[in-house]
Motif scaffolding. Structure first.
Motif, PDB file in Angstrom:
ATOM      1  N   ARG A 159     -13.335  -2.571   0.112  1.00  0.00           N
ATOM      2  CA  ARG A 159     -12.068  -3.135   0.631  1.00  0.00           C
ATOM      3  C   ARG A 159     -12.344  -4.302   1.578  1.00  0.00           C
ATOM      4  N   GLY A 176       0.840  -1.206   0.000  1.00  0.00           N
ATOM      5  CA  GLY A 176       0.000   0.000   0.000  1.00  0.00           C
ATOM      6  C   GLY A 176       0.872   1.251   0.000  1.00  0.00           C
ATOM      7  N   GLY A 225       0.182  -5.968   4.254  1.00  0.00           N
ATOM      8  CA  GLY A 225      -0.768  -5.753   3.150  1.00  0.00           C
ATOM      9  C   GLY A 225      -0.434  -6.600   1.935  1.00  0.00           C
ATOM     10  N   ASP A 284      -9.042   6.576   0.200  1.00  0.00           N
ATOM     11  CA  ASP A 284      -9.847   5.346   0.253  1.00  0.00           C
ATOM     12  C   ASP A 284     -10.392   5.079   1.652  1.00  0.00           C
ATOM     13  N   ARG A 343      -6.387   9.809   3.831  1.00  0.00           N
ATOM     14  CA  ARG A 343      -6.319   8.822   2.747  1.00  0.00           C
ATOM     15  C   ARG A 343      -7.641   8.775   1.997  1.00  0.00           C
ATOM     16  N   LEU A 385       2.559   1.721  -3.378  1.00  0.00           N
ATOM     17  CA  LEU A 385       1.637   2.219  -4.409  1.00  0.00           C
ATOM     18  C   LEU A 385       1.310   3.696  -4.170  1.00  0.00           C
ATOM     19  N   ARG A 386       1.163   4.074  -2.900  1.00  0.00           N
ATOM     20  CA  ARG A 386       0.895   5.499  -2.596  1.00  0.00           C
ATOM     21  C   ARG A 386       2.100   6.360  -2.991  1.00  0.00           C
ATOM     22  N   ILE A 402      -8.138   2.671  -9.123  1.00  0.00           N
ATOM     23  CA  ILE A 402      -8.414   1.350  -8.513  1.00  0.00           C
ATOM     24  C   ILE A 402      -8.325   1.467  -6.988  1.00  0.00           C
ATOM     25  N   MET A 403      -7.272   2.143  -6.530  1.00  0.00           N
ATOM     26  CA  MET A 403      -7.069   2.281  -5.075  1.00  0.00           C
ATOM     27  C   MET A 403      -8.173   3.117  -4.440  1.00  0.00           C
ATOM     28  N   VAL A 454       1.743  -5.937  -7.904  1.00  0.00           N
ATOM     29  CA  VAL A 454       2.263  -5.990  -6.532  1.00  0.00           C
ATOM     30  C   VAL A 454       3.370  -7.029  -6.376  1.00  0.00           C
ATOM     31  N   GLY A 462     -11.200   1.282  -3.866  1.00  0.00           N
ATOM     32  CA  GLY A 462     -11.095   0.252  -2.819  1.00  0.00           C
ATOM     33  C   GLY A 462     -10.858  -1.132  -3.397  1.00  0.00           C
ATOM     34  N   ASP A 463     -10.610  -1.179  -4.717  1.00  0.00           N
ATOM     35  CA  ASP A 463     -10.348  -2.481  -5.345  1.00  0.00           C
ATOM     36  C   ASP A 463      -8.891  -2.875  -5.218  1.00  0.00           C
ATOM     37  N   LEU A 464      -8.607  -4.126  -5.539  1.00  0.00           N
ATOM     38  CA  LEU A 464      -7.223  -4.583  -5.502  1.00  0.00           C
ATOM     39  C   LEU A 464      -6.555  -4.305  -6.842  1.00  0.00           C
ATOM     40  N   VAL A 465      -5.313  -3.869  -6.820  1.00  0.00           N
ATOM     41  CA  VAL A 465      -4.559  -3.738  -8.073  1.00  0.00           C
ATOM     42  C   VAL A 465      -4.120  -5.143  -8.474  1.00  0.00           C
TER      43      VAL A 465
HETATM   44  P1  AMP Z   1      -3.274  -0.705   2.160  1.00  0.00           P
HETATM   45  O1  AMP Z   1      -2.486   0.512   2.491  1.00  0.00           O
HETATM   46  O2  AMP Z   1      -2.551  -1.977   2.418  1.00  0.00           O
HETATM   47  O3  AMP Z   1      -4.656  -0.679   2.780  1.00  0.00           O
HETATM   48  O4  AMP Z   1      -3.502  -0.668   0.579  1.00  0.00           O
HETATM   49  C1  AMP Z   1      -4.174   0.404  -0.053  1.00  0.00           C
HETATM   50  C2  AMP Z   1      -4.659  -0.035  -1.419  1.00  0.00           C
HETATM   51  O5  AMP Z   1      -3.539  -0.398  -2.240  1.00  0.00           O
HETATM   52  C3  AMP Z   1      -5.549  -1.281  -1.431  1.00  0.00           C
HETATM   53  O6  AMP Z   1      -6.909  -0.986  -1.167  1.00  0.00           O
HETATM   54  C4  AMP Z   1      -5.333  -1.767  -2.861  1.00  0.00           C
HETATM   55  O7  AMP Z   1      -6.020  -0.965  -3.794  1.00  0.00           O
HETATM   56  C5  AMP Z   1      -3.853  -1.528  -3.057  1.00  0.00           C
HETATM   57  N1  AMP Z   1      -3.041  -2.679  -2.579  1.00  0.00           N
HETATM   58  C6  AMP Z   1      -2.136  -2.672  -1.569  1.00  0.00           C
HETATM   59  N2  AMP Z   1      -1.586  -3.881  -1.419  1.00  0.00           N
HETATM   60  C7  AMP Z   1      -2.152  -4.682  -2.355  1.00  0.00           C
HETATM   61  C8  AMP Z   1      -2.013  -6.052  -2.682  1.00  0.00           C
HETATM   62  N3  AMP Z   1      -1.174  -6.868  -2.015  1.00  0.00           N
HETATM   63  N4  AMP Z   1      -2.751  -6.540  -3.719  1.00  0.00           N
HETATM   64  C9  AMP Z   1      -3.580  -5.737  -4.405  1.00  0.00           C
HETATM   65  N5  AMP Z   1      -3.786  -4.444  -4.128  1.00  0.00           N
HETATM   66  C10 AMP Z   1      -3.076  -3.901  -3.107  1.00  0.00           C
END
Ligand code: AMP
Length: 206
Positions: free
Chosen positions: A144, A32, A85, A135, A133, A35-36, A52-53, A64, A56-59
């Motif tokens: 999520r 996460g 994560g 999301d 944030r 990606l940020r 996508i983020m 990753v 709230g979807d998964l990339v």
């Molecule tokens: P997090 O900070 O871990 O809550 O991640 C924020 C966002 O980044 C998630 O809602 C996804 O969109 C993306 N993300 C982070 N880690 C992953 C992962 N392992 N697989 C897919 N998407 C991810």
């Protein structure tokens, strides 16, 4: 030692992972955060994942997994990693096993932070006020949490079958959760050390 911090969004994975990096010299790998950072830098990757983020979807697994591989290569001398994560799908978990195996390593333990779903939304709203944030809002959070139950929770039996899963009460105070995790890691450490000792030391001591 390689540890996975496991749990739904806002369970406290990042907070606990940061404490462990300070206490144990392990490197936190938060997909996460990566990606940020890509978004902040304005890179192509950042632009690709922004929508996508925010939804709230998964990339994609491909993205990753590549980010994690890159970090494993950049930190070859690390004494271990805390995955925060990641993995979030069975595909990612299998890729992680393969990547670590190729480096003569493995996942040593998975710490699941157990927090009731109804507590999580309150935490997300609080974090939005503190960190802003995008999301962290009710709509994205619903997606999520749905993704967590559908795609990430199925990893629990995967790691339980390997005897690697430990559950910790994530509702307790931060310090209490940290001590519970420390106990789990100390046990893992003894296991890792004894499994890497030569047979004569395991039998005769030393
Ligand atoms: P997090 O900070 O871990 O809550 O991640 C924020 C966002 O980044 C998630 O809602 C996804 O969109 C993306 N993300 C982070 N880690 C992953 C992962 N392992 N697989 C897919 N998407 C991810």
């Amino acid at each position: 030692m390689n540890i996975i911090m496991f749990g739904p969004p806002a369970a406290g994975k990042g907070t606990q992972a940061k404490l462990l990096t300070a206490q144990r010299g392990l490197i936190q790998l938060s997909t996460g955060d990566m990606l940020r950072a890509a978004r902040t830098s304005g890179s192509d990757l950042g632009k690709k994942v922004a929508g996508i983020m925010d939804r709230g979807d998964l990339v994609s697994d491909e993205i990753v997994i590549a980010l994690i591989e890159e970090q494993l290569d950049l930190n070859k001398d690390a004494s271990g990693f805390i995955f925060d994560g990641f993995p979030r799908t069975v595909e990612q978990a299998k890729a992680l096993d393969k990547s670590l195996q190729a480096r003569d390593q493995e996942v040593n333990g998975v710490v699941r932070l157990c927090v009731d779903d109804n507590v999580l939304l309150g935490r997300v709203e609080k974090r939005f006020k503190e960190e802003g944030r995008k999301d962290d809002n009710a709509e994205s959070f619903k997606i999520r949490l749905g993704n967590y139950h559908e795609q990430t929770a199925p990893l629990l039996p995967y790691y339980a079958a390997q005897g690697k899963l430990t559950e910790v009460d994530g509702l307790a105070e931060i310090d209490t959760v940290a001590s519970a995790i420390a106990q789990v890691l100390d046990m893992q450490k003894t296991d890792v050390e004894s499994s890497t000792k030569p047979w004569w030391k395991r039998i005769f001591g030393g």
